[in-house]
Design an enzyme around this catalytic site. Sequence first.
Site, PDB file in Angstrom:
ATOM      1  N   LYS A 136       0.837  -1.203   0.000  1.00 17.24           N
ATOM      2  CA  LYS A 136       0.000   0.000   0.000  1.00 17.24           C
ATOM      3  C   LYS A 136       0.874   1.256   0.000  1.00 17.24           C
ATOM      4  O   LYS A 136       0.574   2.232  -0.701  1.00 17.24           O
ATOM      5  CB  LYS A 136      -0.915  -0.003   1.225  1.00 17.24           C
ATOM      6  CG  LYS A 136      -1.724   1.290   1.364  1.00 17.24           C
ATOM      7  CD  LYS A 136      -2.680   1.253   2.541  1.00 17.24           C
ATOM      8  CE  LYS A 136      -3.430   2.578   2.650  1.00 17.24           C
ATOM      9  NZ  LYS A 136      -4.478   2.566   3.688  1.00 17.24           N
ATOM     10  N   HIS A 274     -10.081 -30.473 -33.598  1.00 23.98           N
ATOM     11  CA  HIS A 274     -10.975 -29.380 -33.225  1.00 23.98           C
ATOM     12  C   HIS A 274     -11.891 -29.756 -32.062  1.00 23.98           C
ATOM     13  O   HIS A 274     -13.086 -29.478 -32.059  1.00 23.98           O
ATOM     14  CB  HIS A 274     -11.784 -28.915 -34.426  1.00 23.98           C
ATOM     15  CG  HIS A 274     -10.928 -28.538 -35.596  1.00 23.98           C
ATOM     16  ND1 HIS A 274     -10.055 -27.467 -35.567  1.00 23.98           N
ATOM     17  CD2 HIS A 274     -10.781 -29.119 -36.819  1.00 23.98           C
ATOM     18  CE1 HIS A 274      -9.426 -27.387 -36.726  1.00 23.98           C
ATOM     19  NE2 HIS A 274      -9.835 -28.375 -37.500  1.00 23.98           N
ATOM     20  N   ARG A 435     -30.750 -32.956 -34.937  1.00 26.05           N
ATOM     21  CA  ARG A 435     -30.207 -34.289 -34.673  1.00 26.05           C
ATOM     22  C   ARG A 435     -30.123 -35.148 -35.930  1.00 26.05           C
ATOM     23  O   ARG A 435     -29.167 -35.903 -36.107  1.00 26.05           O
ATOM     24  CB  ARG A 435     -31.064 -34.962 -33.600  1.00 26.05           C
ATOM     25  CG  ARG A 435     -30.406 -36.175 -32.972  1.00 26.05           C
ATOM     26  CD  ARG A 435     -30.916 -36.389 -31.571  1.00 26.05           C
ATOM     27  NE  ARG A 435     -30.634 -35.209 -30.756  1.00 26.05           N
ATOM     28  CZ  ARG A 435     -29.451 -34.933 -30.222  1.00 26.05           C
ATOM     29  NH1 ARG A 435     -28.429 -35.757 -30.404  1.00 26.05           N
ATOM     30  NH2 ARG A 435     -29.275 -33.841 -29.519  1.00 26.05           N
TER      31      ARG A 435
END
Length: 511
Positions: A136, A274, A435
Amino acid sequence: MKKRALISVSDKTGIIEFAQGLIEAGFEIISTGGTKKTLQDHGVDVIGISDVTGFPEILDGRVKTLHPNVHGAVLAKHDDKNHAAQLAEHNIEPIQLVCVNLYPFQATISKPEVTVEDAIENIDIGGPTMLRSSAKNHEYVTVIVDSNDYPTVLTELKQNGGVSKTTNRRLAAKVFRHTAAYDAVISEYMTELADEENPESLTVTYELKQSLRYGENPHQKASFYKKPLGSVFSIANAKQLHGKELSYNNINDADAALQIVKEFDEPAAVAVKHMNPCGVGVGRTILEAYEKAYEADSTSIFGGIIALNREVDKATAERLHEIFLEIIIAPGFTGEAVEILTSKKNLRLLTIEFDIANKTERKLTSIEGGLLIQDRDSYCLKDAEVKVATKREPTPAEWKALELGWKIVKHVKSNAIVVCDEQMTLGVGAGQMNRVGAAKIALEQAGERANGSALASDAFFPMDDTVEAAAKAGVTAIIQPGGSVKDQDSIRKADEYGIAMVFTGIRHFKH
């Protein structure tokens, strides 16, 4: 002004030379406990912390530096007359440099037999407080938490008589990262200890493992970070024996290959492109498994990543050597295998500890401005309440093919369809918006090999068109979650073609 440095370190790497360098630069050294003894044993003049605080170290060393004479000396602004007056009033001498590293909490909890008591005792209190105070006030105080920064600090002191504000700010930033990471590890440990599943806040930390050349594409910057105490069965903990540096896409694909190959106990080989499997094979030997994976899709495997769950021997290495591959991952490679495969300059060879059991880590996915967290999909067929929905039950051979397909389909991007036999994938349809589209891709890839095959679907069939397409291609068994309002249509269609269809009650979406 007299210069003072406070040194208190658990890791004493390079600390003797550093302290000697500070003395040469005109510093007095204040130290505590074991650090004080180490320095004195090496002839370094040291002021004890008790001489500064006027108070002994107490509670078995739990309280040493938590005192106004220390934190006042660290937090005072050197050019503030009011601060200077208060220091003088209380006989506090400023401290210009603080060198602290922390109790080894992470190393402690990584020990197999660590007790909770040992873990708690290795939570540092005074160290982080000292570091945060110093960081700090970095405009006036140099704070060091990493021994790699010792030479930089000593060089600047020698050449310039002080440490630059730029360096002090950089060191302070490192301190706050360090204390945040330290607390994150403690937080994770305590959260698990308290059996909290969804805490009100989540703090995670990772350590830089590698700066990458680029991300998914050359215009994207990227880095690779490793989780402290993360799974040993991980690309982050792989040992690279040979080849080029891993890329962003390599790491993603390699992780995908590992997640699939760990599904198998028998010899198995997985080829990934991939982040989708392009070929998976099992066999009596790892060579046979690889040959099945290659035969599954001899086109897509080119330039792919291979994960094998057995040591690579000479015969397998010779087959692997025949095509261009990016990475080969295995538990190990024989000397002959290494000699064969390292003849390819850029081929990466990675070894992973397959035999080490690890807790299953939760999966974190970043979104813009947020984070999603979930359990990993470790649900297996043996965990499911399997139901034969059709008139005909699968044959023993079909059951084996269905089990293989179910292991693989959950690792394929949704919508996902996998066509396979007992030993290998025959077709993979990945990432389609419907699908039947995924099924057409998988069945087209399988071709004539689809005759007598099994088909696995990651989610239920909303229409019977997927069953129709499978039947016409020669599929004889189907495994899917079930649960559609039109399940009966699919069952009737399967019965019409004599297909055995199994419901698992569990879907495997992967987005």
